[in-house]
Design a protein around this motif. Structure first.
Motif, PDB file in Angstrom:
ATOM      1  N   VAL A  47       0.875  -1.180   0.000  1.00 36.30           N
ATOM      2  CA  VAL A  47       0.000   0.000   0.000  1.00 36.30           C
ATOM      3  C   VAL A  47       0.903   1.218   0.000  1.00 36.30           C
ATOM      4  O   VAL A  47       1.854   1.280   0.792  1.00 36.30           O
ATOM      5  CB  VAL A  47      -0.920   0.029   1.234  1.00 36.30           C
ATOM      6  N   ASP A  48       0.658   2.155  -0.871  1.00 40.08           N
ATOM      7  CA  ASP A  48       1.489   3.359  -0.870  1.00 40.08           C
ATOM      8  C   ASP A  48       0.632   4.610  -0.963  1.00 40.08           C
ATOM      9  O   ASP A  48      -0.531   4.570  -1.364  1.00 40.08           O
ATOM     10  CB  ASP A  48       2.529   3.327  -1.998  1.00 40.08           C
ATOM     11  N   GLY A  49       1.224   5.697  -0.549  1.00 37.98           N
ATOM     12  CA  GLY A  49       0.546   6.983  -0.572  1.00 37.98           C
ATOM     13  C   GLY A  49       1.535   8.084  -0.241  1.00 37.98           C
ATOM     14  O   GLY A  49       2.682   7.820   0.148  1.00 37.98           O
ATOM     15  N   GLN A  50       1.103   9.307  -0.381  1.00 39.88           N
ATOM     16  CA  GLN A  50       1.967  10.461  -0.141  1.00 39.88           C
ATOM     17  C   GLN A  50       1.444  11.281   1.023  1.00 39.88           C
ATOM     18  O   GLN A  50       0.242  11.283   1.325  1.00 39.88           O
ATOM     19  CB  GLN A  50       2.051  11.337  -1.391  1.00 39.88           C
ATOM     20  N   GLY A  51       2.342  11.972   1.668  1.00 45.05           N
ATOM     21  CA  GLY A  51       1.969  12.847   2.765  1.00 45.05           C
ATOM     22  C   GLY A  51       3.141  13.722   3.155  1.00 45.05           C
ATOM     23  O   GLY A  51       4.138  13.817   2.430  1.00 45.05           O
ATOM     24  N   MET A  52       3.021  14.348   4.313  1.00 46.44           N
ATOM     25  CA  MET A  52       4.106  15.161   4.863  1.00 46.44           C
ATOM     26  C   MET A  52       4.362  14.745   6.298  1.00 46.44           C
ATOM     27  O   MET A  52       3.409  14.542   7.065  1.00 46.44           O
ATOM     28  CB  MET A  52       3.762  16.644   4.796  1.00 46.44           C
ATOM     29  N   LEU A  53       5.636  14.605   6.647  1.00 53.38           N
ATOM     30  CA  LEU A  53       6.019  14.318   8.016  1.00 53.38           C
ATOM     31  C   LEU A  53       6.491  15.605   8.669  1.00 53.38           C
ATOM     32  O   LEU A  53       7.285  16.358   8.085  1.00 53.38           O
ATOM     33  CB  LEU A  53       7.124  13.272   8.063  1.00 53.38           C
ATOM     34  N   THR A  54       5.997  15.852   9.867  1.00 54.40           N
ATOM     35  CA  THR A  54       6.370  17.086  10.571  1.00 54.40           C
ATOM     36  C   THR A  54       6.824  16.746  11.977  1.00 54.40           C
ATOM     37  O   THR A  54       6.374  15.777  12.602  1.00 54.40           O
ATOM     38  CB  THR A  54       5.181  18.066  10.661  1.00 54.40           C
ATOM     39  N   ARG A  55       7.738  17.556  12.463  1.00 54.07           N
ATOM     40  CA  ARG A  55       8.152  17.522  13.866  1.00 54.07           C
ATOM     41  C   ARG A  55       8.726  18.890  14.201  1.00 54.07           C
ATOM     42  O   ARG A  55       9.723  19.314  13.623  1.00 54.07           O
ATOM     43  CB  ARG A  55       9.190  16.439  14.135  1.00 54.07           C
ATOM     44  N   GLY A  56       8.056  19.553  15.112  1.00 49.16           N
ATOM     45  CA  GLY A  56       8.446  20.921  15.389  1.00 49.16           C
ATOM     46  C   GLY A  56       8.184  21.793  14.169  1.00 49.16           C
ATOM     47  O   GLY A  56       7.101  21.783  13.592  1.00 49.16           O
ATOM     48  N   ARG A  57       9.196  22.502  13.751  1.00 53.16           N
ATOM     49  CA  ARG A  57       9.064  23.370  12.581  1.00 53.16           C
ATOM     50  C   ARG A  57       9.496  22.690  11.282  1.00 53.16           C
ATOM     51  O   ARG A  57       9.389  23.283  10.208  1.00 53.16           O
ATOM     52  CB  ARG A  57       9.904  24.638  12.780  1.00 53.16           C
ATOM     53  N   GLU A  58      10.006  21.485  11.396  1.00 51.77           N
ATOM     54  CA  GLU A  58      10.486  20.774  10.214  1.00 51.77           C
ATOM     55  C   GLU A  58       9.326  20.058   9.519  1.00 51.77           C
ATOM     56  O   GLU A  58       8.520  19.374  10.155  1.00 51.77           O
ATOM     57  CB  GLU A  58      11.554  19.745  10.591  1.00 51.77           C
ATOM     58  N   VAL A  59       9.256  20.230   8.202  1.00 55.13           N
ATOM     59  CA  VAL A  59       8.219  19.598   7.381  1.00 55.13           C
ATOM     60  C   VAL A  59       8.891  18.993   6.158  1.00 55.13           C
ATOM     61  O   VAL A  59       9.656  19.676   5.460  1.00 55.13           O
ATOM     62  CB  VAL A  59       7.139  20.603   6.940  1.00 55.13           C
ATOM     63  N   ARG A  60       8.631  17.723   5.898  1.00 57.27           N
ATOM     64  CA  ARG A  60       9.228  17.061   4.742  1.00 57.27           C
ATOM     65  C   ARG A  60       8.180  16.194   4.040  1.00 57.27           C
ATOM     66  O   ARG A  60       7.418  15.465   4.683  1.00 57.27           O
ATOM     67  CB  ARG A  60      10.409  16.164   5.170  1.00 57.27           C
ATOM     68  N   GLY A  61       8.165  16.294   2.692  1.00 56.02           N
ATOM     69  CA  GLY A  61       7.320  15.409   1.909  1.00 56.02           C
ATOM     70  C   GLY A  61       7.849  13.990   1.946  1.00 56.02           C
ATOM     71  O   GLY A  61       9.068  13.773   2.014  1.00 56.02           O
ATOM     72  N   VAL A  62       6.947  13.015   1.909  1.00 54.43           N
ATOM     73  CA  VAL A  62       7.379  11.627   2.048  1.00 54.43           C
ATOM     74  C   VAL A  62       6.442  10.712   1.272  1.00 54.43           C
ATOM     75  O   VAL A  62       5.251  11.005   1.104  1.00 54.43           O
ATOM     76  CB  VAL A  62       7.401  11.221   3.546  1.00 54.43           C
TER      77      VAL A  62
END
Length: 416
Positions: free
Chosen positions: A99-114
């Motif tokens: 199963v695959d999909g796209q999203g964004m991972l965040t922690r604090g002020r850091e945001v990264r597409g994944v």
């Protein structure tokens, strides 16, 4: 033993025990120039092949050889039947769902597409060896219902997380409630970190397939199946065969297509590097032209005598072509021997230099690899040797033509 006229004289002119030390010296310099050019060319191409081989192996450690789906994020209908159908192909070793999909991972002020990929931890090694890439944690820690996630090393470093830390997954889907519209969020514990290199470390994450199905709402289904082949390099051919077998109803994508931009760039770089270094080798061959021109000038009297005795212009040309070919051949053989020896030992040699001088030539953060790999391919060696010989023979044409046009009367009168 009988030797042709031109070969007999050509080999005598190449004798390094002659009294003309200067011509002997520049002949040796010509050989060494050709040998050095070939050595550099073989070594550089072997190192480039080594980088390609190492990155390819790392890509295959987190990428299936072939993937089959109906479209990005679309649930795959009757995947069990499809898996049974494709597993009958003689070159397919293992089949598994994902199963695959796209999203964004965040922690604090850091945001990264994944890109999130849901896999079955109990069967993942049957398709690709994710276990071998882990630098922390275990794939078995991906337990259904716990929503654990395994991150790429660069992604984890960017977010500033380690095993046991929490990250927030933002799904590009709007939830509408009494509080208004908001994106879907899910807190995920980090249970593992893998390191491959290339783009996977910065943009990929793995979850349990059941958790990923819940997050991306595939109704407990899957978005595709992934295949492991007996020969990963046959993936383009097998993908084409499977596409025809499935009558074009599904997308069949092999690993070379997924990474086509990278491998195309590497192929272009290797081609350009080959031609650039061939130009350097051509410059070394210019020494051969200088050597033969000086030999022709030094042997004008001998040429005059040979022409007076009946030697044709063609035979005179053959003498100096033979001499140039011998110099080119010795230089080529010497260069091939040195290049092969250096290519086979360059990894250990660089490691020894790094230890001796306490330096690090390759940083894993920049190059994905902390050592200098080498993959000697004998097809490259044959191509380089053949190119060197062709250039050496071309270099003999002008001096040989000058020798053939020496007039015997003028040469003997000048000598007198």
């Amino acid at each position: 033993m009988f030797r042709p006229f031109f070969l007999f004289i050509g080999t005598r002119y190449t004798n390094f025990k002659r009294r003309d030390h200067f011509i002997t010296f520049i002949s040796i310099v010509s050989m060494l120039g050709i040998a050095l050019g070939i050595t550099v060319l073989i070594t550089v191409l072997s190192v480039m092949n080594g980088f390609t081989k190492e990155i390819r192996a790392r890509i295959l450690s987190v990428t299936p050889h072939v993937m089959i789906n109906e479209g990005w994020g679309e649930p795959l209908k009757d995947w069990q039947g499809l898996a049974k159908q494709v597993s009958g192909h003689p070159d397919v070793e293992a089949v598994g769902p994902y199963v695959d999909g796209q999203g964004m991972l965040t922690r604090g002020r850091e945001v990264r597409g994944v890109v999130i990929k849901g896999v079955d931890p109990d069967a993942i090694d049957a398709v690709f060896p994710l276990h071998s890439t882990l630098k922390a944690g275990k794939v078995e820690d991906l337990q259904p219902g716990k929503f654990g996630v395994v991150l790429g090393s660069y992604l984890a470093k960017t977010l500033g997380v380690n095993i046991g830390d929490m990250v927030t997954l933002v799904i590009p889907e709007i939830n509408v409630s009494m509080m208004g519209a908001a994106p879907r969020l899910k807190r995920l514990p980090v249970v593992g970190i893998f390191e491959v290199g290339y783009v996977y470390d910065s943009g990929f994450a793995f979850m349990h397939i059941q958790d990923a199905a819940k997050i991306f709402k595939t109704q407990d289904g899957v978005t595709g199946i992934q295949l492991r082949l007996k020969d990963p390099f046959a993936a383009p051919r097998i993908a084409k065969e499977l596409h025809e077998k499935l009558h074009g109803f599904y997308n069949v994508i092999d690993w070379t297509v997924l990474n086509s931009a990278y491998f195309s760039a590497v192929k272009m770089e290797k081609t350009m590097m080959f031609f650039t270094l061939i130009m350097i080798l051509a410059i070394a061959v210019f020494n051969l032209i200088s050597t033969l021109v000086m030999v022709v000038t030094d042997k004008r009297a001998d040429i005059g005598v040979l022409r007076a005795l009946g030697a044709s212009a063609r035979k005179i040309m053959a003498i100096f072509i033979c001499q140039g070919a011998i110099i080119g051949l010795i230089g080529t053989i010497l260069g091939v021997v040195m290049g092969v020896a250096l290519s086979l030992n360059v990894t250990d040699l660089v490691a020894t230099i790094e230890r001796a001088f306490r330096v690090k030539f390759l940083s894993a953060d920049v190059y994905f690899i902390s050592f200098l790999p080498s993959d000697l391919q004998y097809a490259d060696v044959l191509l380089i040797a053949a190119s060197a010989m062709v250039l050496s023979l071309l270099a003999t044409i002008h001096p040989a033509w000058r020798a053939a046009n020496v007039q015997p009367a003028e040469a003997l009168r000048h000598d007198a």
